[in-house]
Design a protein around this motif. Sequence first.
Motif, short mmCIF file in Angstrom:
data_model
loop_
_atom_site.label_atom_id
_atom_site.label_comp_id
_atom_site.label_asym_id
_atom_site.label_seq_id
_atom_site.Cartn_x
_atom_site.Cartn_y
_atom_site.Cartn_z
N GLY A 144 -5.27 -12.45 3.88
CA GLY A 144 -6.22 -11.44 4.33
C GLY A 144 -7.55 -11.67 3.65
O GLY A 144 -7.64 -12.42 2.67
N GLU A 145 -8.59 -11.03 4.17
CA GLU A 145 -9.90 -11.15 3.56
C GLU A 145 -9.90 -10.54 2.16
O GLU A 145 -9.02 -9.75 1.82
CB GLU A 145 -10.95 -10.43 4.41
N ASN A 146 -10.90 -10.92 1.35
CA ASN A 146 -11.09 -10.21 0.09
C ASN A 146 -11.28 -8.73 0.40
O ASN A 146 -12.04 -8.37 1.30
CB ASN A 146 -12.32 -10.74 -0.66
N GLY A 147 -10.60 -7.89 -0.35
CA GLY A 147 -10.70 -6.46 -0.11
C GLY A 147 -9.68 -5.95 0.89
O GLY A 147 -9.66 -4.76 1.20
N ALA A 148 -8.80 -6.83 1.40
CA ALA A 148 -7.79 -6.41 2.37
C ALA A 148 -6.69 -5.59 1.73
O ALA A 148 -5.98 -4.85 2.41
CB ALA A 148 -7.20 -7.62 3.09
N GLY A 149 -6.52 -5.73 0.40
CA GLY A 149 -5.50 -4.95 -0.29
C GLY A 149 -4.40 -5.78 -0.91
O GLY A 149 -3.46 -5.22 -1.51
N LYS A 150 -4.48 -7.11 -0.82
CA LYS A 150 -3.41 -7.97 -1.32
C LYS A 150 -3.18 -7.79 -2.83
O LYS A 150 -2.05 -7.56 -3.28
CB LYS A 150 -3.73 -9.45 -1.02
N SER A 151 -4.25 -7.92 -3.60
CA SER A 151 -4.12 -7.83 -5.05
C SER A 151 -3.72 -6.42 -5.48
O SER A 151 -2.93 -6.24 -6.42
CB SER A 151 -5.43 -8.24 -5.74
N THR A 152 -4.26 -5.40 -4.79
CA THR A 152 -3.88 -4.02 -5.10
C THR A 152 -2.39 -3.82 -4.87
O THR A 152 -1.69 -3.21 -5.69
CB THR A 152 -4.68 -3.03 -4.24
N LEU A 153 -1.88 -4.36 -3.78
CA LEU A 153 -0.46 -4.25 -3.46
C LEU A 153 0.39 -4.90 -4.55
O LEU A 153 1.42 -4.36 -4.97
CB LEU A 153 -0.18 -4.90 -2.10
N MET A 154 -0.05 -6.07 -5.04
CA MET A 154 0.71 -6.76 -6.06
C MET A 154 0.60 -6.06 -7.42
O MET A 154 1.52 -6.12 -8.23
CB MET A 154 0.24 -8.21 -6.16
N LYS A 155 -0.51 -5.37 -7.67
CA LYS A 155 -0.62 -4.59 -8.90
C LYS A 155 0.31 -3.39 -8.86
O LYS A 155 0.83 -2.96 -9.89
CB LYS A 155 -2.07 -4.15 -9.12
N VAL A 156 0.54 -2.84 -7.68
CA VAL A 156 1.55 -1.79 -7.51
C VAL A 156 2.93 -2.36 -7.84
O VAL A 156 3.71 -1.76 -8.58
CB VAL A 156 1.52 -1.23 -6.07
N LEU A 157 3.21 -3.55 -7.30
CA LEU A 157 4.51 -4.18 -7.54
C LEU A 157 4.71 -4.54 -9.01
O LEU A 157 5.82 -4.45 -9.54
CB LEU A 157 4.64 -5.43 -6.66
N SER A 158 3.63 -4.94 -9.67
CA SER A 158 3.73 -5.39 -11.06
C SER A 158 3.83 -4.24 -12.06
O SER A 158 4.08 -4.47 -13.24
CB SER A 158 2.51 -6.24 -11.42
N GLY A 159 3.60 -3.00 -11.60
CA GLY A 159 3.60 -1.88 -12.52
C GLY A 159 2.25 -1.63 -13.16
O GLY A 159 2.10 -0.70 -13.96
N ALA A 160 1.25 -2.46 -12.84
CA ALA A 160 -0.10 -2.24 -13.37
C ALA A 160 -0.63 -0.89 -12.88
O ALA A 160 -1.39 -0.22 -13.57
CB ALA A 160 -1.03 -3.38 -12.95
N TYR A 161 -0.25 -0.51 -11.65
CA TYR A 161 -0.48 0.85 -11.16
C TYR A 161 0.86 1.56 -11.20
O TYR A 161 1.76 1.24 -10.41
CB TYR A 161 -1.04 0.84 -9.74
N PRO A 162 1.09 2.48 -12.13
CA PRO A 162 2.40 3.11 -12.28
C PRO A 162 2.78 3.95 -11.07
O PRO A 162 1.94 4.31 -10.24
CB PRO A 162 2.24 3.97 -13.55
N CYS A 163 4.05 4.26 -10.98
CA CYS A 163 4.63 4.86 -9.78
C CYS A 163 3.98 6.18 -9.38
O CYS A 163 3.93 6.51 -8.19
CB CYS A 163 6.13 5.03 -9.95
N HIS A 164 3.47 6.94 -10.35
CA HIS A 164 2.87 8.23 -10.02
C HIS A 164 1.45 8.11 -9.48
O HIS A 164 0.86 9.10 -9.06
CB HIS A 164 2.87 9.13 -11.25
N SER A 165 0.90 6.87 -9.47
CA SER A 165 -0.50 6.70 -9.04
C SER A 165 -0.62 6.30 -7.57
O SER A 165 -1.73 6.09 -7.09
CB SER A 165 -1.19 5.66 -9.92
#
Length: 507
Positions: free
Chosen positions: A40-61
């Motif tokens: 996807g293009e930059n800003g499509a959400g790929k890295s954000t999605l993987m940060k969710v998977l990695s726990g960098a964004y915790p489950c309550h966020s």
Amino acid sequence: MDRQEIVLEMKHITKKFPGVKALDNVSFYAKRGEILALVGENGAGKSTLMKVLSGAYPCHSFEGDIYISGEKKEFQSTADSEKSGISMIFQEISMHLDLTVGENLMLGAWPLKKGPFIDKKKMYKKAKEALKTIHMEADVYAPLRTLNTSQMQLICIARALAKHPSILVLDEPTSSLTETESAHLFQILHELKRKGITCILISHKLEEVFENSDRVTVLRDGKVISTYGIQDVERGTIIKDMVGRNMDQMYPHRTYRSGEVILKAEHFYVAHPTAPERFIVKDVSFELRKGEILGFAGLVGAGRSELMNAVFGKWKKAGGTLFIKGKEVKITSPTDAVKQGIAMVTENRKEDGFVGVMDIGHNICLAKLPQLSRHGIMNSKKERENAETYFDLLDIRAPGIYTEVQTLSGGNQQKTILGKWMSVHPDILILDEPTKGIDIAAKNAIYNHMAQMAADGMAIIMISSEMPELIAMADRVIVLAGGKKTGELSKEEITEMNIMNLAVQGL
């Protein structure tokens, strides 16, 4: 499909930031022992999605659920994600240069003796075993800073594999690798696949996606647009899904008529920054003409970036003479270079391309502060007008010029840096890997701006490791190998074979 094959499911993931929905009801799955590409293009959400998977964004966020082998997981931290068998390799290398290779490989998992003391013998033994997993030879006792960028990337991969993951996520893993090293990496990924390890590959390079992945999922504007078996889809369909429109011509059509020599470098030498007795650029001379795009090619470590950093005054040259418009000039700093009409977009944009905590407008105006101020006081109206001009011209995708640059996608960060230098109207623009790590639409936009600037008479130097863009964009190509100039190719001679033959000459 057998549900037992599914090792990862992310269901209805929604992630919001102030003023923007980064992920909008995203669902996808990955099977055991497959290579799944996320594009996807930059800003499509790929890295954000993987940060969710990695726990960098915790489950309550965020909203939505994560399942690993059918079991619902709620990650509070990256440690929780790792305990569930997930390892991440991020695009930006984050390592400790003054620790040894072995210490970096085992970071976070250093074996201990009784008490708080590290068992170094065991640590280095494990480090050597980790290197074997990627078929890499390196001195585990040497400081990490003795390795080049591509070797550090491989160390990151070995460190991730040392945790014995069941799911390995790779974010633009080949952005710092040569073609040979990239082939080596994908050989490793296919070995992992045979062992049942799932690999999630985030990449802007569609060639490597088609050559190596089993399925591909396309994201756009925070949503899943499509998922295909790689054998069932064509490149054009993927691009259309990524950008939301057809892109019939990736590279602009342009014609170049040889102009006057605007820059001439004679017998340049550049010493190694920590070993001054060793030269990384040796007796290189070249000319650059008005309105020309001059490509520089070579393998990693060939000396391309070091040569241009010396021309720009960022690095001190050990020898050589520089002429601009026939007049010898002394450039000892980037400030000198800018005064002489030279601008440079460096390879590492996050390190020395922009100030992340400043907004887009301030970053665009950084190189033009003397013209936008009087007696040290900024003219805010002129500053805003200048920023808005290049914000609009470059189509920077952000709410406005007051958006912090560190929140932008890689492509929009690159456009901001380009706007900073375009605003000072340089005669000479040096672009070091200008499309590294950015999406297809952003690449296309940058190519079009390059073509227009060259047509307007600007002389452009482009360092690139991507053969297609060198072949398409350059009017001439100079090839370096081992710090030496091994050849120069005219437009008609620029082919991948000719470039590679010169790039390995004498090595």
